[in-house]
Design a protein around this motif. Structure first.
Motif, mmCIF file in Angstrom:
data_model
loop_
_atom_site.group_PDB
_atom_site.id
_atom_site.type_symbol
_atom_site.label_atom_id
_atom_site.label_comp_id
_atom_site.label_asym_id
_atom_site.label_seq_id
_atom_site.Cartn_x
_atom_site.Cartn_y
_atom_site.Cartn_z
ATOM 1 N N MET A 124 11.691 -9.526 -20.318
ATOM 2 C CA MET A 124 10.358 -10.035 -19.954
ATOM 3 C C MET A 124 9.391 -8.888 -19.681
ATOM 4 S SD MET A 124 10.740 -11.260 -15.944
ATOM 5 C CE MET A 124 8.967 -11.278 -15.664
ATOM 6 N N ALA A 125 8.115 -9.168 -19.822
ATOM 7 C CA ALA A 125 7.101 -8.140 -19.528
ATOM 8 C C ALA A 125 7.050 -7.915 -18.021
ATOM 9 C CB ALA A 125 5.738 -8.613 -20.034
ATOM 10 N N PRO A 126 7.008 -6.680 -17.596
ATOM 11 C CA PRO A 126 7.014 -6.394 -16.159
ATOM 12 C C PRO A 126 5.754 -6.925 -15.483
ATOM 13 C CG PRO A 126 6.717 -4.373 -17.430
ATOM 14 C CD PRO A 126 7.002 -5.462 -18.414
ATOM 15 N N LEU A 127 5.885 -7.230 -14.201
ATOM 16 C CA LEU A 127 4.826 -7.909 -13.462
ATOM 17 C C LEU A 127 3.999 -6.938 -12.624
ATOM 18 C CD1 LEU A 127 6.789 -11.020 -12.092
ATOM 19 C CD2 LEU A 127 5.413 -10.847 -14.169
ATOM 20 N N ASN A 128 2.762 -7.313 -12.436
ATOM 21 C CA ASN A 128 1.918 -6.614 -11.457
ATOM 22 C C ASN A 128 1.977 -7.397 -10.154
ATOM 23 O OD1 ASN A 128 0.928 -4.523 -13.183
ATOM 24 N ND2 ASN A 128 -0.247 -6.130 -14.253
ATOM 25 N N ASP A 158 4.757 5.478 1.355
ATOM 26 C CA ASP A 158 5.712 6.092 0.449
ATOM 27 C C ASP A 158 6.848 5.125 0.166
ATOM 28 O OD1 ASP A 158 6.304 8.206 -1.138
ATOM 29 O OD2 ASP A 158 7.597 9.185 0.343
ATOM 30 N N THR A 159 7.073 4.836 -1.088
ATOM 31 C CA THR A 159 8.191 3.959 -1.440
ATOM 32 C C THR A 159 9.140 4.731 -2.342
ATOM 33 O OG1 THR A 159 7.310 3.097 -3.529
ATOM 34 C CG2 THR A 159 6.517 2.060 -1.499
ATOM 35 N N SER A 160 10.408 4.337 -2.322
ATOM 36 C CA SER A 160 11.387 5.078 -3.127
ATOM 37 C C SER A 160 11.262 4.701 -4.603
ATOM 38 C CB SER A 160 12.799 4.785 -2.618
ATOM 39 O OG SER A 160 13.060 3.406 -2.717
ATOM 40 N N LYS A 161 10.860 3.465 -4.871
ATOM 41 C CA LYS A 161 10.905 2.981 -6.253
ATOM 42 C C LYS A 161 9.531 3.010 -6.928
ATOM 43 C CE LYS A 161 12.730 -1.055 -8.739
ATOM 44 N NZ LYS A 161 13.476 -2.321 -8.550
ATOM 45 N N PHE A 162 8.473 2.849 -6.106
ATOM 46 C CA PHE A 162 7.142 2.712 -6.712
ATOM 47 C C PHE A 162 6.238 3.904 -6.400
ATOM 48 C CE2 PHE A 162 8.788 -1.473 -5.362
ATOM 49 C CZ PHE A 162 9.072 -1.998 -6.612
ATOM 50 N N GLY A 163 6.833 4.956 -5.834
ATOM 51 C CA GLY A 163 6.065 6.167 -5.528
ATOM 52 C C GLY A 163 5.202 6.002 -4.295
ATOM 53 N N ASN A 164 4.226 6.879 -4.182
ATOM 54 C CA ASN A 164 3.343 6.924 -3.036
ATOM 55 C C ASN A 164 2.133 6.042 -3.342
ATOM 56 O OD1 ASN A 164 1.341 8.316 -1.107
ATOM 57 N ND2 ASN A 164 3.353 9.166 -0.596
ATOM 58 N N ILE A 165 1.978 4.984 -2.582
ATOM 59 C CA ILE A 165 0.928 4.006 -2.909
ATOM 60 C C ILE A 165 -0.189 4.063 -1.868
ATOM 61 C CG2 ILE A 165 0.444 1.573 -3.386
ATOM 62 C CD1 ILE A 165 3.408 1.156 -3.892
ATOM 63 N N THR A 166 -1.415 4.164 -2.344
ATOM 64 C CA THR A 166 -2.572 4.129 -1.442
ATOM 65 C C THR A 166 -2.979 2.682 -1.210
ATOM 66 O OG1 THR A 166 -3.336 6.216 -2.350
ATOM 67 C CG2 THR A 166 -4.943 4.924 -1.106
ATOM 68 N N ILE A 167 -3.133 2.334 0.056
ATOM 69 C CA ILE A 167 -3.528 0.964 0.369
ATOM 70 C C ILE A 167 -4.985 0.755 -0.038
ATOM 71 C CG2 ILE A 167 -3.870 -0.703 2.242
ATOM 72 C CD1 ILE A 167 -1.565 0.643 3.712
ATOM 73 N N GLU A 168 -5.219 -0.296 -0.823
ATOM 74 C CA GLU A 168 -6.576 -0.632 -1.246
ATOM 75 C C GLU A 168 -7.217 -1.590 -0.251
ATOM 76 O OE1 GLU A 168 -6.678 -2.028 -5.445
ATOM 77 O OE2 GLU A 168 -4.552 -1.514 -5.483
ATOM 78 N N ASP A 174 5.813 -3.739 -12.985
ATOM 79 C CA ASP A 174 4.987 -2.726 -13.650
ATOM 80 C C ASP A 174 4.264 -1.901 -12.595
ATOM 81 O OD1 ASP A 174 3.655 -1.328 -15.620
ATOM 82 O OD2 ASP A 174 1.963 -2.759 -15.655
ATOM 83 N N SER A 175 3.594 -2.613 -11.664
ATOM 84 C CA SER A 175 2.887 -1.883 -10.617
ATOM 85 C C SER A 175 2.963 -2.688 -9.316
ATOM 86 C CB SER A 175 1.411 -1.693 -10.990
ATOM 87 O OG SER A 175 0.738 -2.931 -10.877
#
Lengths: 349, 349
Positions: free
Chosen positions: A1-5, A48-58, A32-33
């Protein structure tokens, strides 16, 4: 399946953090993201997440949230009431899985424990996640209901401080420290109605006209809706806050329409997904917060034929209220919706 | 009346100390002398009392105990089994009020909560004091049974560490401190089967063949005997140890033969001796260990019509297990026996 946002609103809260953890550790669909949304106060901070990298809160906006395929709302009921329906509206909206109580009792909105009523999510855009106490208890009750047909249920709860949020947990720990250090005879209380250290408080959420609290009535109302039982199906609860940190325990007496068979009951619980039968009294194994904390499975044990009623079982349940009672359940709802085709990538359409 | 010679065996234990306190503070009969008996380990030690002066603990012997008019046994079941009947034997023996479970289920030996069945003590020499959990719960159940006729009872307990003795209380406090100080993730346990700090343990006393613990079955067996109910009267209990210091709480659903009337129930509880109705939910008043600890009265509140059963009430009870559950109850038994003429000074005969 196509990965999800995937989006999470309220990612810095206790439940939001656990949703990230579940997406990292146990989620079966490709992502996906991962986008994290917050208030002005938390926007710009990084997680900081192990699987999705460092994410900036929007900074949260309905339009940004709508860009996702699925959005988990880990916010309060007022926020959900204001935004949930706008986020999922129309064909280009996102599936919304809401952790608040805002939509739980609304007709047409599924209230879901995936192991019980995943099929009600089919074709829906807004799903309500149940109250933690109900979700934990029903993990044990549902397999037994399938076997013997539930006729009534009586529950008494032993609920952890963190069920009321991080400030409550902090108050328990700080208060306990102040009593042990001899600084105070009785701990201070600000968030709880009374000091919780070395105490119990038989009062969670607002009192209702019938003398029950809203927390207690949630167990009644949500059991009926999730299990597809009659609107007057008899369930009663006494909900009590106790000085534990995490994981709620429940003492349950379940009455059934047909004779109960302990061997069959045990087998059903052993085989039930999301349940861990911890019931080896000779070796002192039974459900406890100490062992249930941080676990995906709800522990069930002390299973015995109730001696006061015919066709009745009595048992003790312990589950992590941030996981089964919130984050894990929400992620499993998303998984179920992927499986039944209700949740898919908008890019792939 | 002629003042009595009173003895306590096990005066240095938690219950023994509380018996001294009750004799000092609330005892209605005159006391000529108070004699304290102990093992070799405690004999010779002195205990300072406000009312009876500085008392040297005597080495226990059956003969010395027999010299008293009434002897409170605050010792374990094995000790009681070995000595109780010898102490009370014959016309010149002492009345014995035993806190252990040794004689509770023996035919012909009254098991007494004085507010319920004081009349069963008449002419008896050996009286058994009930299990703390049962005594506390029945203080609330009995007045309601008088009104509506009890038909079934379901109880879940929230039991304090000190119910299992001072070492258990120490283990809870020390263990909690070690977790809060970050010395340990999980507290050490020696006396409890598992660490109690920030945990609950759904296991008190030995497991029985029917899957209930002995603590749970005590509630069943003793409710039947104290209330004069049938040998198969339906009562079930789940007994749980929680991290509180003192005072046991109980969530109770009581079913009745006749329709219940909340106003009448409330009035009966308000008027019941030994009960304090703490049930003002608008002002956040309900039973809690914080308020029930050290109190002679058992707190009863959260009274409501149960929504799962016809003719049923649900309520929450909290009582000091060392007082109502042990010491106070024993002293009230002695008072009742003074009143009905079963206990009087041997000097005056």
């Amino acid at each position: 399946m196509a990965p999800l946002n995937v989006g999470i609103v309220g990612a810095t809260g206790a439940v939001g953090k656990e949703i990230i953890g579940c997406l990292e550790k146990c989620c079966s669909f490709p992502i996906d993201s991962l986008r994290l949304f917050g208030s002005k106060r938390s926007a710009g901070r990084k997680i900081d997440t192990s699987k999705f990298g460092n994410i900036t809160i929007e900074l949260f906006s309905e339009d940004s949230a709508r860009e996702c395929d699925v959005v988990f709302l880990a916010v309060d009921g007022d926020f959900s009431r204001a935004h949930a329906e706008n986020i999922c509206k129309g064909d280009d909206g996102a599936i919304v899985i809401d952790n608040s109580s805002a939509f739980r009792y609304k007709e047409g909105i599924p209230l879901v424990v995936p192991e019980i009523n995943a099929e009600t999510t089919k074709g829906k855009k807004l799903i309500a996640n149940p109250n933690c106490t109900t979700a934990i208890g029903l993990m044990a009750v549902w397999p037994l209901h399938q076997l013997f047909g539930l006729s009534k249920m009586v529950m008494s709860t032993y609920q952890a401080a963190s069920g009321a949020g991080q400030p409550c947990m902090d108050e328990l720990m700080e208060g306990t420290r102040s009593v042990l250090n001899g600084e105070r005879d009785v701990a201070e209380n600000k968030v709880f109605a009374h000091p919780l250290p070395f105490n119990v408080i038989p009062h969670i959420d607002k009192f209702q006209d019938n003398g029950y609290t809203k927390e207690e009535m949630k167990v009644t109302w949500e059991t009926r809706k999730i299990c597809g039982l009659a609107d007057d199906f008899p369930v009663s609860c006494t909900a009590v806050r106790i000085p534990t940190a995490r994981a709620h325990s429940e003492s349950i007496v379940a009455l059934f329409d047909t004779p109960v068979d302990i061997v069959a009951a045990r087998k059903a619980l052993e085989e039930a997904p999301g349940v861990k039968l911890v019931d080896d009294i000779e070796n002192l194994k039974y459900p406890m917060p100490l062992t249930a904390t941080g676990q995906y499975d709800v522990e069930v044990g002390r299973l015995r034929r109730n001696i006061a009623f015919d066709n009745a079982l009595e048992f003790f349940v312990c589950g992590d209220q941030l996981l089964r009672g919130a984050a894990l359940n929400a992620v499993l709802v998303a998984e179920a919706m992927v499986k039944n085709g209700s949740l898919k990538s908008k890019n792939a359409m």
